[in-house]
Design a protein around this motif. Sequence first.
Motif, PDB file in Angstrom:
ATOM      1  N   LEU A  77       1.558   8.243   3.190  1.00  0.00           N
ATOM      2  CA  LEU A  77       1.470   7.251   2.109  1.00  0.00           C
ATOM      3  C   LEU A  77       2.861   6.804   1.671  1.00  0.00           C
ATOM      4  O   LEU A  77       3.073   5.623   1.353  1.00  0.00           O
ATOM      5  N   GLU A 113       4.312   3.010   1.789  1.00  0.00           N
ATOM      6  CA  GLU A 113       4.898   2.382   0.595  1.00  0.00           C
ATOM      7  C   GLU A 113       6.289   1.821   0.908  1.00  0.00           C
ATOM      8  O   GLU A 113       6.623   0.698   0.492  1.00  0.00           O
ATOM      9  N   SER A 120      -5.292   3.719   1.591  1.00  0.00           N
ATOM     10  CA  SER A 120      -5.012   3.844   0.162  1.00  0.00           C
ATOM     11  C   SER A 120      -6.306   3.902  -0.650  1.00  0.00           C
ATOM     12  O   SER A 120      -6.447   4.727  -1.552  1.00  0.00           O
ATOM     13  N   THR A 169      -8.021   7.347  -0.120  1.00  0.00           N
ATOM     14  CA  THR A 169      -7.408   8.453  -0.872  1.00  0.00           C
ATOM     15  C   THR A 169      -7.740   8.346  -2.364  1.00  0.00           C
ATOM     16  O   THR A 169      -7.945   9.365  -3.019  1.00  0.00           O
ATOM     17  N   LYS A 228      -1.841   8.391  -8.030  1.00  0.00           N
ATOM     18  CA  LYS A 228      -0.394   8.251  -7.965  1.00  0.00           C
ATOM     19  C   LYS A 228       0.136   8.106  -9.384  1.00  0.00           C
ATOM     20  O   LYS A 228      -0.485   7.442 -10.213  1.00  0.00           O
TER      21      LYS A 228
END
Length: 183
Positions: free
Chosen positions: A94, A98, A118, A121, A128
Motif C-alpha cells: 500500500l 501511495e 485499497s 483493505t 489509515k
Amino acid sequence: MNQTPESEEPKEGVTIRDKRRIDPETFQPRESAAEVKEDSAPEVVEKDPVQELTNDLQRITAEYANYRKRVERDRELIQELATATVLDQLIPILDDIERAKEHGDLTGTFATVAENLSSLTQKLGLNKFGEVGEEFDPTLHEALSTMESDKYKTQTVTTVYQAGYKIKERILRPAKVVVSQPA
C-alpha cells in the motif's frame, strides 16, 4: 504425632457428645451445656432422584452454553488476528502504491488494481491515519523530530513521512511524523 488409626472409628452403641461452644448450624455461641445437642451427627437427607438429575442437567446445560460462548469468542479473535496478520503484510505494498500515486506513475489498469486493493483493505477494516494538522497523539504517532512554532497552540503533526494503519483499536503501524509544538 497423634494419628488415629482407622480402626478407632466410633463403634455401634457408642454415644458421641457434641461439646462445641459454637453451634455448627447457627454459628451462634451456646449459652449452656443444656443446649449442646447429644448425638449431633449430621442428618441424613434423602435426595429426590428426579431433582438431582434435573440439577445435573441444568448444570451441564449451563456449562455447554458457556463453552459455546467461549469457542465463539475464540473463533472471532483468531479470525481478527489472521486478518491483521495478512493486512500487516500488505502495508508495504500500500505504501508503494501511495508513492506511485504521488509521482503520477499509477495510470491505466494499475490504477484500477490499486483502487480495488485499497477498497478491499478498507472493507476488511484497515484504517489509515496520520494527516497533517492532526493533534499529536503518542499512542498513534511516532515523532521523528519536533520543532517549535508560534503557529500552533498544541503539539500538531506538520509533516507525515509514513502513514499509520490500524484495525479497530489495534495499531498495526504508528504514523511517522514531524511534530510542531508551541514555543
